[in-house]
Design an enzyme around this catalytic site. Structure first.
Site, PDB file in Angstrom:
ATOM      1  N   LYS A   9      14.778 -10.226  17.532  1.00 48.84           N
ATOM      2  CA  LYS A   9      15.055 -11.147  16.424  1.00 48.84           C
ATOM      3  C   LYS A   9      16.512 -10.980  15.953  1.00 48.84           C
ATOM      4  O   LYS A   9      17.182 -10.006  16.335  1.00 48.84           O
ATOM      5  CB  LYS A   9      14.065 -10.871  15.292  1.00 48.84           C
ATOM      6  CG  LYS A   9      12.611 -11.198  15.658  1.00 48.84           C
ATOM      7  CD  LYS A   9      11.714 -10.928  14.456  1.00 48.84           C
ATOM      8  CE  LYS A   9      10.281 -11.316  14.713  1.00 48.84           C
ATOM      9  NZ  LYS A   9       9.440 -11.153  13.498  1.00 48.84           N
ATOM     10  N   TYR A  49       6.424 -20.672  15.241  1.00 49.63           N
ATOM     11  CA  TYR A  49       5.604 -20.079  14.174  1.00 49.63           C
ATOM     12  C   TYR A  49       4.634 -21.078  13.538  1.00 49.63           C
ATOM     13  O   TYR A  49       4.248 -20.914  12.391  1.00 49.63           O
ATOM     14  CB  TYR A  49       6.518 -19.463  13.114  1.00 49.63           C
ATOM     15  CG  TYR A  49       7.160 -18.155  13.559  1.00 49.63           C
ATOM     16  CD1 TYR A  49       6.377 -17.049  13.905  1.00 49.63           C
ATOM     17  CD2 TYR A  49       8.539 -18.018  13.631  1.00 49.63           C
ATOM     18  CE1 TYR A  49       6.962 -15.848  14.313  1.00 49.63           C
ATOM     19  CE2 TYR A  49       9.126 -16.815  14.039  1.00 49.63           C
ATOM     20  CZ  TYR A  49       8.320 -15.736  14.377  1.00 49.63           C
ATOM     21  OH  TYR A  49       8.899 -14.552  14.777  1.00 49.63           O
ATOM     22  N   PHE A  57       5.516 -17.405   3.164  1.00 48.77           N
ATOM     23  CA  PHE A  57       6.711 -16.863   3.817  1.00 48.77           C
ATOM     24  C   PHE A  57       7.259 -17.757   4.933  1.00 48.77           C
ATOM     25  O   PHE A  57       8.261 -17.423   5.552  1.00 48.77           O
ATOM     26  CB  PHE A  57       6.440 -15.446   4.357  1.00 48.77           C
ATOM     27  CG  PHE A  57       5.352 -15.366   5.402  1.00 48.77           C
ATOM     28  CD1 PHE A  57       5.631 -15.583   6.747  1.00 48.77           C
ATOM     29  CD2 PHE A  57       4.046 -15.049   5.046  1.00 48.77           C
ATOM     30  CE1 PHE A  57       4.640 -15.499   7.718  1.00 48.77           C
ATOM     31  CE2 PHE A  57       3.042 -14.958   6.009  1.00 48.77           C
ATOM     32  CZ  PHE A  57       3.346 -15.180   7.346  1.00 48.77           C
ATOM     33  N   ASN A 112      11.675  -7.094  11.059  1.00 43.25           N
ATOM     34  CA  ASN A 112      10.915  -6.172  11.925  1.00 43.25           C
ATOM     35  C   ASN A 112      11.346  -6.221  13.402  1.00 43.25           C
ATOM     36  O   ASN A 112      10.589  -5.894  14.303  1.00 43.25           O
ATOM     37  CB  ASN A 112       9.407  -6.370  11.735  1.00 43.25           C
ATOM     38  CG  ASN A 112       8.945  -7.762  12.125  1.00 43.25           C
ATOM     39  OD1 ASN A 112       9.732  -8.587  12.586  1.00 43.25           O
ATOM     40  ND2 ASN A 112       7.664  -8.024  11.949  1.00 43.25           N
ATOM     41  N   HIS A 115       9.776  -9.738  18.331  1.00 42.14           N
ATOM     42  CA  HIS A 115       8.558 -10.549  18.441  1.00 42.14           C
ATOM     43  C   HIS A 115       7.941 -10.307  19.816  1.00 42.14           C
ATOM     44  O   HIS A 115       8.663 -10.146  20.803  1.00 42.14           O
ATOM     45  CB  HIS A 115       8.887 -12.052  18.324  1.00 42.14           C
ATOM     46  CG  HIS A 115       7.729 -12.898  18.748  1.00 42.14           C
ATOM     47  ND1 HIS A 115       6.673 -13.176  17.905  1.00 42.14           N
ATOM     48  CD2 HIS A 115       7.407 -13.447  19.955  1.00 42.14           C
ATOM     49  CE1 HIS A 115       5.764 -13.885  18.578  1.00 42.14           C
ATOM     50  NE2 HIS A 115       6.188 -14.064  19.818  1.00 42.14           N
ATOM     51  N   GLU A 126       4.395 -19.514  24.524  1.00 39.37           N
ATOM     52  CA  GLU A 126       5.749 -19.111  24.116  1.00 39.37           C
ATOM     53  C   GLU A 126       6.709 -19.086  25.311  1.00 39.37           C
ATOM     54  O   GLU A 126       7.861 -19.478  25.191  1.00 39.37           O
ATOM     55  CB  GLU A 126       5.684 -17.752  23.409  1.00 39.37           C
ATOM     56  CG  GLU A 126       5.010 -17.882  22.040  1.00 39.37           C
ATOM     57  CD  GLU A 126       4.563 -16.558  21.430  1.00 39.37           C
ATOM     58  OE1 GLU A 126       4.863 -15.489  22.001  1.00 39.37           O
ATOM     59  OE2 GLU A 126       3.904 -16.605  20.372  1.00 39.37           O
TER      60      GLU A 126
HETATM   61  P1  IDP Z   1       3.592 -10.377  14.553  1.00 37.96           P
HETATM   62  O1  IDP Z   1       5.068 -10.680  14.628  1.00 37.96           O
HETATM   63  O2  IDP Z   1       3.335  -8.895  14.440  1.00 37.96           O
HETATM   64  O3  IDP Z   1       2.802 -11.029  15.661  1.00 37.96           O
HETATM   65  P2  IDP Z   1       2.565 -12.429  12.740  1.00 37.96           P
HETATM   66  O4  IDP Z   1       1.407 -12.243  11.811  1.00 37.96           O
HETATM   67  O5  IDP Z   1       2.396 -13.355  13.893  1.00 37.96           O
HETATM   68  O6  IDP Z   1       3.041 -10.981  13.186  1.00 37.96           O
HETATM   69  O7  IDP Z   1       3.784 -12.951  11.847  1.00 37.96           O
HETATM   70  C1  IDP Z   1       4.957 -13.443  12.429  1.00 37.96           C
HETATM   71  C2  IDP Z   1       6.142 -12.894  11.673  1.00 37.96           C
HETATM   72  O8  IDP Z   1       6.114 -13.423  10.352  1.00 37.96           O
HETATM   73  C3  IDP Z   1       6.125 -11.379  11.485  1.00 37.96           C
HETATM   74  O9  IDP Z   1       6.698 -10.673  12.579  1.00 37.96           O
HETATM   75  C4  IDP Z   1       6.917 -11.196  10.223  1.00 37.96           C
HETATM   76  O10 IDP Z   1       8.322 -11.148  10.480  1.00 37.96           O
HETATM   77  C5  IDP Z   1       6.597 -12.457   9.433  1.00 37.96           C
HETATM   78  N1  IDP Z   1       5.543 -12.187   8.444  1.00 37.96           N
HETATM   79  C6  IDP Z   1       4.230 -11.995   8.664  1.00 37.96           C
HETATM   80  N2  IDP Z   1       3.558 -11.758   7.523  1.00 37.96           N
HETATM   81  C7  IDP Z   1       4.497 -11.801   6.542  1.00 37.96           C
HETATM   82  C8  IDP Z   1       4.427 -11.632   5.113  1.00 37.96           C
HETATM   83  O11 IDP Z   1       3.361 -11.396   4.528  1.00 37.96           O
HETATM   84  N3  IDP Z   1       5.611 -11.753   4.450  1.00 37.96           N
HETATM   85  C9  IDP Z   1       6.811 -12.007   5.063  1.00 37.96           C
HETATM   86  N4  IDP Z   1       6.900 -12.172   6.401  1.00 37.96           N
HETATM   87  C10 IDP Z   1       5.762 -12.068   7.134  1.00 37.96           C
END
Ligand code: IDP
Length: 147
Positions: A9, A49, A57, A112, A115, A126
């Site tokens: 990312k 997404y 978010f 984080n 992805h 994807e």
């Molecule tokens: P993942 O990346 O671990 O698969 P997902 O639930 O698919 O997680 O969420 C996609 C991305 O959205 C996450 O990597 C994170 O950066 C963001 N995200 C998920 N949940 C939250 C939240 O509660 N607050 C802010 N960002 C979130």
């Protein structure tokens, strides 16, 4: 052979973690079959997404993921979809163990680093969203029989 889509990312690119992340998957024995540094359009980001559309978010997620270049990759290997998720750690870096990418480098849930596809269906979707057939290379490594 199983394939997954991984993406460094914008925070990972800015923090010079592309090489570190490639290295972890190479050392594990997986095979890189496609890669490119790209700037996501809002359209691609929203499509990527789409399952989060409507969540609080979503807007900041799209804004962040389009805020700078990302490094998109396709990796190949037995069981790689599940294993890559383990190597990445949990969505929230504070829940991730040391030794995982998010556990070692992630700051918070919206920064984080990486992805990775979470199922064979999302991997297929994807990979198609980011790569054309002729951008992916099919090859065998001599070392494969040792892994
Ligand atoms: P993942 O990346 O671990 O698969 P997902 O639930 O698919 O997680 O969420 C996609 C991305 O959205 C996450 O990597 C994170 O950066 C963001 N995200 C998920 N949940 C939250 C939240 O509660 N607050 C802010 N960002 C979130």
């Amino acid at each position: 052979m199983d394939k997954t889509f991984l993406m460094v990312k914008p925070d990972g690119v800015q923090r010079n973690l592309i090489g570190e992340i490639i290295s972890r998957f190479e050392l594990k024995g997986y095979t890189l079959v496609g890669a490119k540094l790209i700037q996501l359009t809002e359209e691609t980001a929203r499509s990527h997404y789409e399952e989060h559309e409507g969540k609080a978010f979503f807007h900041s997620l799209v804004e962040f993921i389009t805020s700078g270049p990302v490094f998109a990759m396709v990796w190949q290997g037995e069981g790689i979809i599940t294993e890559a998720r383990k190597m990445m750690g949990k969505t929230n870096p504070t829940d991730s163990s040391p030794g995982t990418i998010r556990g070692d480098f992630g700051v918070n849930v919206s920064r984080n680093i990486i992805h990775g596809s979470d199922s064979p269906e999302s991997a297929q979707r994807e990979i198609k969203l980011y790569f054309t057939e002729d951008e992916l290379v099919s090859y065998e490594k001599e070392i494969a029989k040792w892994i």
